[in-house]
Design a protein around this motif. Structure first.
Motif: not given
Lengths: 370, 262
Positions: A7, A10, A201-202, A205-207, A209-212, B105, B120
């Motif tokens: 993270i 990133g 932004r996280e 943009t849905g990132t 959600n991807r992380l969770l 999204e 990542l």
């Protein structure tokens, strides 16, 4: 922990690709240092000083008492004592800004000088904490004004002088006072702003959600962010420190390591606060609006550009809930007074609580998953 | 897209044609319900999805498809009911390692390059450096983005972003794939190519749970669930639904079901 580093990488990479943000990180501290480096603080009031009067007078006359009566009590908040050692210690501990000391033969020396043939010059001793030049100047000015006033009343020109002794900050200028405050301010601004924006932004943009939905934990995400901002804050404070030392010739009296530790704690605290605030905003635009809201009171009331004593006394209590006040105080004490950890326990505890508190709260908030 | 399907089989499947425990239940929900204040987004959902099938959750916008997926992944906490995924009660972080998720999204770091995004997410799923190096090349080739791997994602077209997003959800070779409206806003050739991938993945033993509101896509699923206002109206194979209702197309079935229920 390894995932936290992912993270972190990133976050840092995203900033590196974004030239405008990179410029912000580097130029904001530079610009602020230069703009404020050439400006000054305002009028101060209620400056805490201790007056120790040992003057035994001469005949009916006691000059010291008259001068003390003429001290401007709007600028100064004098406390009276007979204990010189205690008063000196108070200045050393940062509890008072100055000790104004009248020696036992003060009046006598002044009179013998007047008659002529004076061996000893009559002098008021001012023992100063010069870590804030605005305050130091104000104290000295107040004493000189009281002397002038007294002499005018007496109608004679008495040979009375002042002797300065600096406990801290001898030769300190406004820039010495300013540099630590600017460091705290810049770290606050960048950590808060960038975390709020990147976290909104996280979310949008849905990132996030991807992380969770991945094996990473909420704590790993927040720690990853915290590490990134700790690093950014170190770079920024190095810039401020570099400009301050190389261009404005300030000297750092305390430990650089302690200075950087305070900076890192602050950065972590503010990024935690940024994550918390990001949950209250739906868009980046909304999020950015939080920044002046938090930033203005912090700059104005935390004693960054001018001392707390320059703030109207009825607003002063607000300063005590502003994290930046403790950051600026701590940095100043390390850099100008040369204080170590043992004298900064209160400030460090508050900053540690701020960092742990905001980080824990943001982890918890993310775990709620409503 | 490329042809390297052999790389896309799931971890636990020995061969792409592994028919092993085809009847194993991969997703089970019991009375799964989610309320947001007065609004019931998902209402008492009972569902079973078997290994290796393509299950489509079909319904209009706002029907509760995304909320369902988020509850299955543990991103949202259900108000009532429970879900069991790959034999584990949700939420369970360990089981997430075996699941891929392509959110509605784009869910990419737009200010990173394609390669940086892949690295990542790969690292987050626990891929080590050598695994990552291999997978990275394969997956970029597979979604035909090798040429663009050093380009910042914000410069990508919608279709390229979708491909990269799909790639990111496949990196760790998941056994179960959640695709939330993966084909919205992409052109027909890419849509066709996506579907051939889904089919191939399912053939390799990967369970695909997909949401869509395109009826032509629904008919390509092994089984579909029709959802509206958070309620599951019917679950069956597309053909069974058509013959049961005597309708020509799934669209008609859906409209008929809505009228019946209303």
């Amino acid at each position: 922990m390894k995932r936290s580093l992912t993270i972190t990488k990133g976050v840092l990479r995203r900033i590196r690709h974004d030239k405008r943000t990179m410029a912000l990180i580097v130029f904001v501290p530079l610009i602020i240092m230069f703009i404020f480096g050439y400006s000054f603080g305002g009028e101060v009031s209620d400056v805490k000083v201790i007056v120790v009067n040992h003057d035994e007078g001469f005949g009916e006359e006691n000059l010291a008492e008259k001068i003390i009566r003429n001290l401007d009590t709007e600028t100064l908040a004098p406390e009276y004592s007979n204990d010189e050692m205690w008063a000196r210690e108070s200045v050393k501990k940062g509890e008072a800004w100055a000790l104004i000391f009248f020696p036992s033969n003060f009046t006598k020396d002044a009179f013998s000088a007047l008659i002529g043939g004076a061996d000893n010059l009559s002098a008021i001793k001012i023992i100063l904490d010069g870590s804030d030049p605005t305050i130091a100047t104000a104290v000295v000015k107040a004493v000189h004004e009281a002397i002038t006033e007294t002499m005018k009343e007496k109608g004679v020109e008495m040979p009375v002088s002042t002797n300065m002794e600096y406990i801290y900050g001898e030769g300190a200028e406004f820039i010495d006072f300013l540099a630590p405050g600017v460091m705290g301010m810049v770290v606050m601004m960048i950590s808060l702003l960038l975390t709020i924006v990147s976290f909104v932004r996280e979310r949008t943009t849905g990132t996030l959600n991807r992380l969770l939905a991945s094996p990473i934990t909420e704590a790993e995400i927040v720690i990853g962010y915290a590490l990134a901002f700790a690093l950014i804050s170190l770079i920024q404070s190095s810039i401020v420190l570099g400009v301050a030392i190389l261009i404005f010739n300030i000297s750092v009296h305390g430990s650089i390591l302690l200075t950087f530790s305070i900076i890192v704690l602050s950065a972590i605290g503010f990024q935690g606060l940024g994550i918390l605030l990001s949950t209250a905003a739906k868009t980046e635009f909304q999020a950015v609006q939080f920044v002046p809201l938090l930033f203005m009171p912090s700059i104005l009331l935390a004693g960054v550009l001018w001392p707390l004593e320059a703030i109207p006394s009825f607003i002063r209590p607000i300063s005590f809930v502003i994290p930046l006040k403790y950051i600026a105080d701590a940095l100043r004490s390390v850099m100008i007074r040369g204080w170590g950890v043992e004298r900064l326990l209160l400030n460090l505890t508050i900053l540690l609580a701020f960092a742990i508190g905001t980080v824990a709260a943001s982890i918890m908030l993310m775990k709620r998953r409503e | 897209m490329g042809e390297d399907f052999k790389y896309l089989s799931c971890h636990s499947c020995k061969t792409p044609d592994d028919q092993g425990d085809r009847n194993a239940t991969v997703i089970e929900t019991y009375g799964l319900t989610k309320k947001f204040g007065a609004l019931t987004a998902v209402n008492n959902l009972n569902l079973k999805v078997k290994k290796g099938e393509i299950f489509g959750l079909i319904g209009p916008n706002g029907a509760g498809k995304t909320v369902t997926i988020k509850m299955l992944l543990g991103i949202l906490k259900p108000t009532k009911g429970r879900a069991i995924i790959l034999g584990e009660e949700v939420p369970n972080r360990e089981v997430l390692k075996r699941i891929g998720y392509m959110p509605q999204e784009t869910a990419l770091y737009e200010d990173l390059t394609a390669q940086e995004n892949i690295r990542l997410f790969g690292e987050i799923y626990g891929l080590n450096r050598s695994q990552l190096g291999e997978r990275e090349d394969e997956i970029l080739k597979f979604v035909e983005l090798t040429k663009w791997k050093n380009v910042i994602v914000s410069n990508f077209s919608g279709g390229m972003k979708s491909r990269l997003s799909f790639a990111c959800s496949l990196l760790h070779q998941p056994e179960l794939l959640f695709l939330d409206e993966p084909t919205v806003g992409i052109d027909p050739p890419l849509r066709a190519s996506f579907w051939s991938h889904f089919k191939e993945l399912a053939k390799g033993g990967v369970t695909v749970f997909i949401t869509t509101h395109y009826m032509d896509e629904a008919s390509r699923c092994d089984r579909v669930g029709l959802i509206r206002d958070g309620r599951l109206l019917a679950v069956d194979t597309p053909n069974a639904l058509k013959s049961k209702t005597g309708m020509e197309s799934l669209e008609d079935v859906f409209l008929a079901l809505l009228e019946e229920k209303l």
